[in-house]
Design an enzyme around this catalytic site. Structure first.
Site, PDB file in Angstrom:
ATOM      1  N   VAL A  70      43.107  23.382 -54.801  1.00 35.08           N
ATOM      2  CA  VAL A  70      42.446  23.107 -56.082  1.00 35.08           C
ATOM      3  C   VAL A  70      41.102  23.793 -56.224  1.00 35.08           C
ATOM      4  O   VAL A  70      40.487  23.747 -57.295  1.00 35.08           O
ATOM      5  CB  VAL A  70      42.276  21.591 -56.320  1.00 35.08           C
ATOM      6  CG1 VAL A  70      43.614  20.910 -56.530  1.00 35.08           C
ATOM      7  CG2 VAL A  70      41.506  20.945 -55.168  1.00 35.08           C
ATOM      8  N   ASN A  96      42.080  14.078 -59.074  1.00 35.56           N
ATOM      9  CA  ASN A  96      41.801  13.064 -58.072  1.00 35.56           C
ATOM     10  C   ASN A  96      41.309  13.611 -56.733  1.00 35.56           C
ATOM     11  O   ASN A  96      40.958  12.846 -55.855  1.00 35.56           O
ATOM     12  CB  ASN A  96      43.058  12.201 -57.841  1.00 35.56           C
ATOM     13  CG  ASN A  96      42.882  11.214 -56.712  1.00 35.56           C
ATOM     14  OD1 ASN A  96      42.035  10.319 -56.788  1.00 35.56           O
ATOM     15  ND2 ASN A  96      43.637  11.384 -55.632  1.00 35.56           N
ATOM     16  N   SER A 148      33.020   8.398 -58.728  1.00 39.83           N
ATOM     17  CA  SER A 148      32.620   7.381 -57.748  1.00 39.83           C
ATOM     18  C   SER A 148      31.306   6.772 -58.201  1.00 39.83           C
ATOM     19  O   SER A 148      30.487   7.436 -58.855  1.00 39.83           O
ATOM     20  CB  SER A 148      32.440   8.020 -56.369  1.00 39.83           C
ATOM     21  OG  SER A 148      31.760   7.135 -55.480  1.00 39.83           O
ATOM     22  N   TYR A 162      28.310  14.781 -52.189  1.00 43.10           N
ATOM     23  CA  TYR A 162      29.312  13.934 -52.832  1.00 43.10           C
ATOM     24  C   TYR A 162      28.720  13.243 -54.060  1.00 43.10           C
ATOM     25  O   TYR A 162      29.318  13.254 -55.144  1.00 43.10           O
ATOM     26  CB  TYR A 162      29.800  12.894 -51.818  1.00 43.10           C
ATOM     27  CG  TYR A 162      30.878  11.975 -52.311  1.00 43.10           C
ATOM     28  CD1 TYR A 162      32.195  12.407 -52.436  1.00 43.10           C
ATOM     29  CD2 TYR A 162      30.592  10.648 -52.635  1.00 43.10           C
ATOM     30  CE1 TYR A 162      33.200  11.554 -52.862  1.00 43.10           C
ATOM     31  CE2 TYR A 162      31.583   9.787 -53.068  1.00 43.10           C
ATOM     32  CZ  TYR A 162      32.883  10.240 -53.181  1.00 43.10           C
ATOM     33  OH  TYR A 162      33.882   9.394 -53.610  1.00 43.10           O
ATOM     34  N   ALA A 163      27.533  12.668 -53.901  1.00 43.88           N
ATOM     35  CA  ALA A 163      26.899  11.936 -55.004  1.00 43.88           C
ATOM     36  C   ALA A 163      26.616  12.856 -56.184  1.00 43.88           C
ATOM     37  O   ALA A 163      26.875  12.512 -57.346  1.00 43.88           O
ATOM     38  CB  ALA A 163      25.606  11.276 -54.517  1.00 43.88           C
ATOM     39  N   ALA A 164      26.083  14.040 -55.894  1.00 50.66           N
ATOM     40  CA  ALA A 164      25.736  14.969 -56.971  1.00 50.66           C
ATOM     41  C   ALA A 164      26.973  15.457 -57.712  1.00 50.66           C
ATOM     42  O   ALA A 164      26.974  15.552 -58.948  1.00 50.66           O
ATOM     43  CB  ALA A 164      24.967  16.162 -56.398  1.00 50.66           C
ATOM     44  N   LYS A 166      29.937  13.952 -57.932  1.00 47.77           N
ATOM     45  CA  LYS A 166      30.577  12.868 -58.666  1.00 47.77           C
ATOM     46  C   LYS A 166      29.809  12.540 -59.947  1.00 47.77           C
ATOM     47  O   LYS A 166      30.410  12.211 -60.979  1.00 47.77           O
ATOM     48  CB  LYS A 166      30.716  11.620 -57.781  1.00 47.77           C
ATOM     49  CG  LYS A 166      31.726  11.775 -56.656  1.00 47.77           C
ATOM     50  CD  LYS A 166      33.123  12.072 -57.189  1.00 47.77           C
ATOM     51  CE  LYS A 166      34.149  12.149 -56.079  1.00 47.77           C
ATOM     52  NZ  LYS A 166      35.528  12.393 -56.577  1.00 47.77           N
TER      53      LYS A 166
END
Length: 268
Positions: A70, A96, A148, A162-164, A166
């Protein structure tokens, strides 16, 4: 209600990281198939999708899976073309794929940052790039991307990539939803909180100290006001609603599935 009969759902990341339990993508695929959708999936490995495909087909559903990277424009284009070759339409797109790596800007390697952006965010961009023109031509379609609560608040782990990414997914869906609203295409985000899935078990090795796996899981349960983590089916049920005709007037929104954690101070 919530019937998807006659609709084609294109889903990325419907494999299982472990043989036991249900991952979010797998649960979404099974639930959408139960409601009548024909499932066409893209996954990094075909082997990890066997249980999902078998579960769908055992209940009389239809599921095809194509090996897909992906993060690659060529691979995602091939996936969409394969779905179109079989069905001639895409009614539902579920983005996803994702993963988390520990680190803050001072400690995370540049290549890890880049891989987080590619896996979590670029993958959503590429799938939308190939699918949105199809939905626009159809005059209808529903896109749901899985973000998230890490994109909304700090949840106790140093995972800035990950936070940025999402958080960026949420805004990507919101902005694109406005652009495509006149074209009959809806885009929304489902925002899971702390979930007990096979992938959660995999994260223990990254975020828990040696021998502290059980305590790590207990800590995650305790963070949630409802006293327990959710599961993949909680996310799947929210996703089903957002892609259904019952949500036909909902676009550019986030449906948070978190047991109340983002509404709390984080203290009990």
């Amino acid at each position: 209600m919530l019937s998807l009969h006659g609709k084609v759902a294109l889903i990325t990341g419907l494999g299982q990281s472990q043989s036991e339990g249900w991952g979010i993508g797998a649960a979404i695929a099974v639930l959408l198939a139960r409601q009548g959708a024909k499932i066409f999936g893209g996954n990094r490995t075909l082997a990890s999708t066997v249980s999902t495909k078998q579960a769908i087909e055992a209940e009389g559903g239809t599921c095809d899976v194509v090996e897909t990277d992906v993060t690659s424009a060529t691979s995602t284009k091939t996936l969409v073309e394969a779905c179109m070759a079989k069905y001639g339409r895409v009614d539902i797109l579920i983005n996803n794929v994702g993963g988390s790596e520990p680190g803050c800007p001072a400690t995370m390697l540049e290549e890890v940052w880049d891989s987080q952006v590619d896996l979590n965010l670029k993958s959503v961009f590429l799938m939308c790039q190939h699918v949105l023109p199809i939905m626009e031509q159809q005059g209808s379609g529903a896109v749901v991307s899985v973000a998230s609560i890490a994109g909304l608040r700090y949840i106790g782990k140093p995972q800035v990539g990950y936070a940025a990414t999402k958080a960026a997914i949420i805004q990507l869906m919101k902005t694109t939803a406005v652009i495509y609203a006149p074209k009959g295409v809806r885009l929304n985000t489902v925002v899971p909180g702390l979930m007990d899935t096979p992938y959660t078990k995999c994260m223990v090795s990254k975020y828990a100290a040696d021998g502290q796996a059980e305590r790590y899981m207990e800590m995650r349960h305790a963070q949630v006001p409802m006293g327990k983590m959710g599961n993949a089916w909680d996310v799947a049920n929210a996703t089903l609603f957002l892609v259904s005709d019952e949500a036909q007037y909902i676009t550019g929104q986030e449906l948070i599935v978190d047991g109340g954690i983002t509404s709390s101070t984080g203290r009990t």
